[in-house]
Design a protein around this motif. Structure first.
Motif, short mmCIF file in Angstrom:
data_model
loop_
_atom_site.label_atom_id
_atom_site.label_comp_id
_atom_site.label_asym_id
_atom_site.label_seq_id
_atom_site.Cartn_x
_atom_site.Cartn_y
_atom_site.Cartn_z
N TYR A 1 0.82 -1.21 0.00
CA TYR A 1 0.00 0.00 0.00
C TYR A 1 0.86 1.26 0.00
O TYR A 1 0.54 2.25 -0.66
CB TYR A 1 -0.93 0.01 1.22
N ILE A 2 1.95 1.24 0.76
CA ILE A 2 2.84 2.41 0.81
C ILE A 2 3.47 2.66 -0.56
O ILE A 2 3.57 3.80 -1.02
CB ILE A 2 3.94 2.21 1.88
N VAL A 3 3.87 1.60 -1.23
CA VAL A 3 4.45 1.72 -2.56
C VAL A 3 3.45 2.38 -3.51
O VAL A 3 3.78 3.31 -4.27
CB VAL A 3 4.88 0.33 -3.11
N GLN A 4 2.20 1.93 -3.48
CA GLN A 4 1.17 2.46 -4.36
C GLN A 4 0.89 3.94 -4.11
O GLN A 4 0.59 4.69 -5.03
CB GLN A 4 -0.12 1.66 -4.18
N ASN A 5 0.98 4.35 -2.85
CA ASN A 5 0.55 5.69 -2.47
C ASN A 5 1.66 6.71 -2.29
O ASN A 5 1.40 7.92 -2.38
CB ASN A 5 -0.27 5.61 -1.19
N PHE A 6 2.85 6.26 -2.02
CA PHE A 6 3.91 7.21 -1.66
C PHE A 6 5.18 7.09 -2.49
O PHE A 6 6.17 7.77 -2.21
CB PHE A 6 4.24 7.08 -0.18
N GLY A 7 5.19 6.23 -3.51
CA GLY A 7 6.31 6.19 -4.44
C GLY A 7 7.59 5.56 -3.94
O GLY A 7 8.66 5.74 -4.54
N TYR A 8 7.50 4.81 -2.86
CA TYR A 8 8.69 4.10 -2.37
C TYR A 8 8.87 2.79 -3.13
O TYR A 8 7.91 2.24 -3.68
CB TYR A 8 8.53 3.77 -0.88
#
Length: 214
Positions: free
Chosen positions: A41-48
């Motif tokens: 979810y973090i990858v999808q939303n914050f570009g990490y």
């Protein structure tokens, strides 16, 4: 000192990462605490970019290399893989990703890992995302995963118990170290997935969102 991958850009401290600027968030929590799901979810939303130390180690095992066989034996025994092996894999993945923001999931596993990573790479985490979950809940999740989808090779009751023991003895001192520096963001991981992510989102500046929220 830990061994790192060869690179024409290596600096005096031995790291191929030393001439680049990276943002790193360590993602820690016991086995079955839901780290991988939340990282997606973090990858999808914050570009990490998400780098799972466990996934990198398992890929190395499947490669058939000498290191791969050593890693396989250590994981079956519930032992910690040597820092130099994991750091080498992480550095290579970071350089190959093309990104400059990383979630490093499941590492550092102990104080020696932590000290070696910072000494070799020259990188301190921006913060540590720590997923808190009871041992009983984590065991239930792991056994359920194993029954439903055959899970991972290390999702059996004996290995799970060894993993919990190693986690409790080795990983918690890392949390305490970063907590003393004000860098730990604790998340109640026993809640439903989307509720957990609501708490996770609060740890990341809204200005870093790269795609629409879910």
């Amino acid at each position: 000192m830990a061994t790192v991958i060869d690179s024409p850009n290596k600096e005096a401290n031995g790291s191929a990462l030393s001439n680049k600027k990276f943002t790193v968030v360590f993602v820690l929590g016991g086995p079955g605490s839901g780290k991988g799901t939340q990282c997606a979810y973090i990858v999808q939303n914050f570009g990490y970019s998400h780098l799972s130390a466990g996934d990198l180690l398992r890929a190395e095992m499947k490669s058939g290399s000498e290191n791969g066989f050593m890693i396989q034996d250590m994981i079956k025994e519930g032992k910690i893989v040597p820092s130099e092996v994991t750091i080498k894999l992480l550095e290579r993945a970071m350089l190959e990703s093309g990104n400059d923001k990383f979630l490093i999931d499941g590492f550092p596993r102990n104080e020696e890992n932590r000290a070696a990573f910072e000494a070799v790479t020259g990188i301190e985490p921006k913060f540590v995302l720590f997923f808190e979950c009871s041992v009983e809940e984590m065991q239930r999740r792991l056994l359920s995963r194993n029954q439903v989808s055959k899970g991972r090779e290390d999702d059996n009751i004996d290995t799970i118990k060894k993993r919990f023991k190693v986690y409790m003895e080795s990983s918690l001192p890392v949390i305490e170290y970063y907590e003393a520096k004000g860098k730990v963001r604790k998340i109640d991981a026993a809640r439903p997935i989307l509720q957990v992510f609501e708490a996770v989102k609060a740890c990341f500046p809204r200005g870093n969102i790269t795609v629409n929220q879910m």
